[in-house]
Design a protein around this motif. Sequence first.
Motif, mmCIF file in Angstrom:
data_model
loop_
_atom_site.group_PDB
_atom_site.id
_atom_site.type_symbol
_atom_site.label_atom_id
_atom_site.label_comp_id
_atom_site.label_asym_id
_atom_site.label_seq_id
_atom_site.Cartn_x
_atom_site.Cartn_y
_atom_site.Cartn_z
ATOM 1 N N HIS A 12 49.913 34.457 30.017
ATOM 2 C CA HIS A 12 50.521 34.483 31.353
ATOM 3 C C HIS A 12 50.922 35.902 31.736
ATOM 4 O O HIS A 12 51.018 36.788 30.891
ATOM 5 C CB HIS A 12 51.760 33.577 31.405
ATOM 6 N N ASP B 238 54.227 37.390 33.796
ATOM 7 C CA ASP B 238 55.542 36.783 34.028
ATOM 8 C C ASP B 238 55.798 36.399 35.483
ATOM 9 O O ASP B 238 55.571 37.206 36.395
ATOM 10 C CB ASP B 238 56.653 37.748 33.588
ATOM 11 N N HIS C 267 50.111 38.471 28.772
ATOM 12 C CA HIS C 267 50.589 38.499 27.396
ATOM 13 C C HIS C 267 50.808 37.069 26.916
ATOM 14 O O HIS C 267 50.830 36.130 27.723
ATOM 15 C CB HIS C 267 51.864 39.339 27.269
HETATM 16 FE FE FE2 Z 1 56.292 36.365 29.312
#
Ligand code: FE2
Length: 294
Positions: A108, A110, A263
């Motif tokens: 994903h 953030d 990440h």
């Molecule tokens: Fe994250």
Amino acid sequence: MTSRLSESGFGLELQDVDLADLNDQIIERVTKAFYASGGALLIRNQEHLTPENLRDFVALFGTVEKNEKYNPDFLMPDFPEILRLGNLMENGKRAALWIKSDDVLMWHSDDTFRDPQPIGSCLYCVTAPPTGAATWFAGMTHAYQALSDDLKKTITPLTALHSYDHLNEFLRLSNPHRPPLSEELLKELPPIERPLVVKHPVTGKKALYVTPIHMESVNGMTEEDARPLLNQLLVHATQPQFTFAHAWKSGDLVLWDNRCAMHAPSPFDADKHDRLMYRLTINGEQIESAAEQS
Ligand SMILES: [Fe+2]
């Protein structure tokens, strides 16, 4: 000196730098390396940094968030910019935000469902377990560049709805104790439309912007057509040449850019080992649509 962290060139390690001494020359080296990295910059051997050093370094890249939405027990006293992550306990209470990771990598970027989206984060390792808990990174600019021209053309005009509710319902499948979103949160964070291909506001480079766990739908496509396309793009972007896993050691720091990198966390044995990380989150210039530029 910098060295590459993946075959494609995504991810750089910057060496011989002391972030406690942010003179003009170091600031120039660090900012250049960050934007050249394609969205993930590793700097090791920073055990000596004070909370001020860490905050001042991260502030070079945008406005540092004060973590108002988190339990104050998880924040470093006098430094609300520093959120503690891990299995740290103090007086029988959690003193850090604890998120148990899965074996399956949850790729994903953030909070893509937030507007404005946090543009990046810095993770700093205080204590690392001897094995596990590596963080994976994927370079979405490099992944975009390697797509066929036909596929680039197909996906560039597309947009998707990013939704916190979609993510929460997905997480509830494996965490049934997690409640549905409240009416208040649903109102505060309605789904937001975002392009599948974005342009980075600083580098001007195009990047894939695909986080299937946040994506409720692709506009103009049925679920049956959209889901395989999103999965195809995720599989493409997370191939070995565009990714690396960082196995943390105390004093390591990674700064990433949500506008062009994804990440994913990985698990460790939290019954046997301690892990403590500091996270600082940055706000700043938002992604732009790549479609309007082409
Ligand atoms: Fe994250």
